[in-house]
Design a protein around this motif. Sequence first.
Motif, short mmCIF file in Angstrom:
data_model
loop_
_atom_site.label_atom_id
_atom_site.label_comp_id
_atom_site.label_asym_id
_atom_site.label_seq_id
_atom_site.Cartn_x
_atom_site.Cartn_y
_atom_site.Cartn_z
N PRO A 377 0.80 -1.24 0.00
CA PRO A 377 0.00 0.00 0.00
C PRO A 377 0.83 1.28 0.00
CG PRO A 377 -0.86 -1.59 1.59
CD PRO A 377 0.45 -2.12 1.12
N SER A 378 2.02 1.25 0.62
CA SER A 378 2.81 2.49 0.74
C SER A 378 3.85 2.59 -0.35
CB SER A 378 3.48 2.53 2.12
OG SER A 378 2.53 2.65 3.15
N ASP A 379 3.44 2.44 -1.59
CA ASP A 379 4.39 2.47 -2.72
C ASP A 379 4.20 3.76 -3.52
OD1 ASP A 379 6.11 2.05 -4.77
OD2 ASP A 379 5.15 0.25 -5.55
N PRO A 380 5.11 4.74 -3.39
CA PRO A 380 4.95 5.99 -4.15
C PRO A 380 5.08 5.80 -5.65
CG PRO A 380 7.09 5.94 -3.04
CD PRO A 380 6.32 4.75 -2.54
N LEU A 381 5.86 4.80 -6.10
CA LEU A 381 6.00 4.56 -7.54
C LEU A 381 4.66 4.17 -8.15
CD1 LEU A 381 9.34 2.54 -7.55
CD2 LEU A 381 9.02 4.90 -8.31
N ALA A 382 3.92 3.33 -7.44
CA ALA A 382 2.61 2.93 -7.94
C ALA A 382 1.64 4.11 -7.94
CB ALA A 382 2.05 1.78 -7.10
N GLN A 383 1.69 4.93 -6.90
CA GLN A 383 0.80 6.09 -6.85
C GLN A 383 1.09 7.06 -7.99
OE1 GLN A 383 -1.82 6.34 -5.08
NE2 GLN A 383 -1.49 4.68 -3.63
N SER A 384 2.36 7.26 -8.29
CA SER A 384 2.71 8.14 -9.41
C SER A 384 2.23 7.57 -10.74
CB SER A 384 4.23 8.37 -9.47
OG SER A 384 4.63 9.26 -8.46
N CYS A 385 2.35 6.25 -10.88
CA CYS A 385 1.87 5.62 -12.12
C CYS A 385 0.35 5.76 -12.23
CB CYS A 385 2.29 4.15 -12.15
SG CYS A 385 1.96 3.35 -13.74
N TYR A 386 -0.35 5.63 -11.09
CA TYR A 386 -1.79 5.92 -11.08
C TYR A 386 -2.04 7.33 -11.61
CZ TYR A 386 -3.99 2.08 -8.38
OH TYR A 386 -4.52 0.89 -7.97
N GLY A 387 -1.21 8.28 -11.14
CA GLY A 387 -1.38 9.67 -11.57
C GLY A 387 -1.28 9.82 -13.07
N TYR A 388 -0.27 9.18 -13.67
CA TYR A 388 -0.11 9.28 -15.12
C TYR A 388 -1.19 8.50 -15.86
CZ TYR A 388 4.27 11.82 -14.76
OH TYR A 388 5.21 12.79 -14.51
N GLY A 394 -7.03 12.10 -19.33
CA GLY A 394 -7.54 13.46 -19.20
C GLY A 394 -8.29 13.71 -17.91
N MET A 395 -8.16 12.83 -16.92
CA MET A 395 -8.87 12.97 -15.63
C MET A 395 -7.88 13.59 -14.63
SD MET A 395 -10.58 9.18 -15.88
CE MET A 395 -11.48 9.23 -14.32
N PHE A 396 -7.68 14.92 -14.74
CA PHE A 396 -6.56 15.53 -14.05
C PHE A 396 -6.80 15.78 -12.56
CE2 PHE A 396 -5.23 16.40 -18.43
CZ PHE A 396 -3.94 15.90 -18.34
N ASP A 397 -8.03 15.93 -12.13
CA ASP A 397 -8.26 16.04 -10.70
C ASP A 397 -7.81 14.76 -9.99
OD1 ASP A 397 -9.28 18.57 -10.89
OD2 ASP A 397 -11.38 17.94 -10.91
N GLN A 398 -8.19 13.61 -10.57
CA GLN A 398 -7.77 12.34 -10.00
C GLN A 398 -6.26 12.15 -10.14
OE1 GLN A 398 -10.31 12.91 -12.07
NE2 GLN A 398 -11.94 11.38 -11.89
N ALA A 399 -5.71 12.59 -11.27
CA ALA A 399 -4.28 12.44 -11.50
C ALA A 399 -3.47 13.21 -10.46
CB ALA A 399 -3.92 12.94 -12.91
N ALA A 421 4.65 18.49 -10.50
CA ALA A 421 4.76 19.68 -11.36
C ALA A 421 4.37 19.34 -12.80
CB ALA A 421 6.19 20.22 -11.30
N VAL A 422 4.83 18.18 -13.29
CA VAL A 422 4.52 17.77 -14.67
C VAL A 422 3.02 17.57 -14.84
CG1 VAL A 422 4.82 15.96 -16.40
CG2 VAL A 422 6.78 16.73 -15.04
N THR A 423 2.38 16.93 -13.85
CA THR A 423 0.95 16.68 -13.94
C THR A 423 0.16 17.98 -13.93
OG1 THR A 423 1.32 14.59 -12.77
CG2 THR A 423 -0.95 15.35 -12.94
N CYS A 424 0.58 18.94 -13.11
CA CYS A 424 -0.09 20.25 -13.12
C CYS A 424 0.11 20.96 -14.46
CB CYS A 424 0.45 21.11 -11.97
SG CYS A 424 -0.09 20.57 -10.34
N TYR A 425 1.28 20.82 -15.05
CA TYR A 425 1.54 21.41 -16.37
C TYR A 425 0.59 20.82 -17.41
CZ TYR A 425 3.92 22.08 -20.87
OH TYR A 425 4.21 22.37 -22.18
N LEU A 426 0.45 19.50 -17.42
CA LEU A 426 -0.45 18.84 -18.37
C LEU A 426 -1.90 19.24 -18.14
CD1 LEU A 426 1.15 15.29 -18.41
CD2 LEU A 426 1.18 16.93 -20.29
N HIS A 555 -2.35 15.83 -24.55
CA HIS A 555 -2.62 16.81 -23.49
C HIS A 555 -1.54 17.87 -23.36
CE1 HIS A 555 -5.84 14.16 -22.29
NE2 HIS A 555 -5.00 13.17 -22.08
N ASP A 556 -0.41 17.71 -24.02
CA ASP A 556 0.72 18.62 -23.84
C ASP A 556 0.39 19.98 -24.47
OD1 ASP A 556 3.13 20.01 -23.81
OD2 ASP A 556 4.33 18.23 -24.29
N PRO A 557 0.29 21.05 -23.65
CA PRO A 557 -0.06 22.36 -24.21
C PRO A 557 1.01 22.92 -25.13
CG PRO A 557 0.49 22.56 -21.88
CD PRO A 557 0.42 21.10 -22.18
#
Length: 578
Positions: A377-388, A394-399, A421-426, A555-557
Amino acid sequence: GFSMGTPAYMAPEQAFGDQNIDHRADLYAFGCLAYEMLAGEPPFDRPTARAVLAAHVVEKPTLLAARRPALPAPLSDLVMRCLAKEPGDRPESAEEILESLSEGALPAAPSGKIALTGTMPSLAVLAFANMSEEPGSEFFSDGVTEEILNRLARVRSLRVAARTSSFAFKGQQLDVREIGARLKVDTILEGSVRRAGRRVRIAARLMNVSDGCQIWSDEYDRELEDVFAIQDEIASAIATALTSALDDWLHPLTTPPRRATTSVEAYELYLKGRYFLNQRIEGMWKAMEYQRRALDKDPGFALAHAGVAEAQFLLTLYAAVPPREGVPSARDAARRALALDPTLAEPHTVLANASLWYDWNPEEALRQLNRAVELKPSDPLAQSCYGYYFGALGMFDQAIARVQAAVELDPLSMWAQSNLAVTCYLARRFDEAIHHCRTIIELSPGYSEAHRWMALAQLQQKRVHEAFDAIQTAVALSNRHFWPLANLGGMLGRAGRAPEAQAILTELKERARGAYVPPFAIATVHYGLGDLDGTFDWLERSLEDRDFWLLMLVHDPGFDFLRADPRFTRVIERVGVG
């Protein structure tokens, strides 16, 4: 008209078989349960079910305040209100109970207990001190620490700070309360490792951040062959100690990993590989070498296969090897690891990333991610992959929520902060992206990726001079790495400085003759120069190579001006995500 329920928790109207029963019977049952938890026995303890039901109807329970005088009066009174005989005398709703608790009915953590900083218990495992006299043995103490951390990260309902953040305090003599405040955790595990020949002594102690007091400690003096058993013992002992200090808050440890290897030599080589793996791009090739040497000693060593998978994928992620070369190798190693030990979480994260970035298959990525988080459960790599994953759809609130969760697990990690920062940029939240980049730069001024993404966000806000300053800083700090160099070339082209942009384009193409340069990077400079034919020519090569950033192109502006071109639509359709 029938009396139905569990006698020890039945409201009087339930005992009567009242047909007009409502939710307040559940509040009475809650009161019975709360009374039992706080007093140690139910409000009515009688020899038969009939006698219990009769007591609920006609008897008054002993006041909770008389059974537990140390409880806050508001808490005792609230429980007794829930046990009122008449439904109208009880709290009106569960919301009212929650309100009473939040307004002070709950006691502060008593002495010896842990005061939680969040919604669940949290722990940081600091790098164990290397007390060995043998030179070059630091890899061993670091590796033992990391393995204990990984065991604890499998505990349900325990948030474990990631290695990057925990190890940031290595060698520093700081008070546990200061470390706990910076990592936002309730408890700290620290210790030492002393190795002499075939003997190893591991000492560990668990500290309460709120008062700096020790909760648990122990020392293990064993043969080196027993090191895996020691790691499991320490993890189990800490889970038990936390459970006691938190009044049985934690769920048990998940299924423990299988015994990794019987070869001490293979284990040492594996630990050396992990040591270099944690140095990211600088250590990836050495990490691969040591993991493969470990597999020469023990081909059935699942953790070493997992280490090969992680190293191979990271080399691909950092564009040190082409995706068509790196991803299949990483995937094969991950599958071998899981065939040997299905309880490992990390190979599932590798497979999820491969499915997302290389196969452009978010459904399979999600399946692998769910399994990875179930196991760890405490895996930041998996959480980041969830974000991407959410970002690609295109579901950026969840990302952003998922990537923020990774930052909370690894608050001192430049990599985790950079992903935010990258996710906020996208998501086109450029102010937030710049804010997160500045946070990274304050912590680590030499982290080139923070300067690069800040430049791209500033460019979207037409802050051209600031953007040029930031991207030139990124190019210098990265020793002219192709990504910031390509971004600089694109910016120069858009600014009308074609000769300078063309010089960068020539440099990248020359470098591509002798080393891997993603075609997407070269396409970026063509795009900046306004050469759309050249842009799509190199995007076509990028599709053949399956460059990772194609996943986010829709999604890249920075590529908004391409959207009207039908060739752009065809590229996006071939990726098939977004």
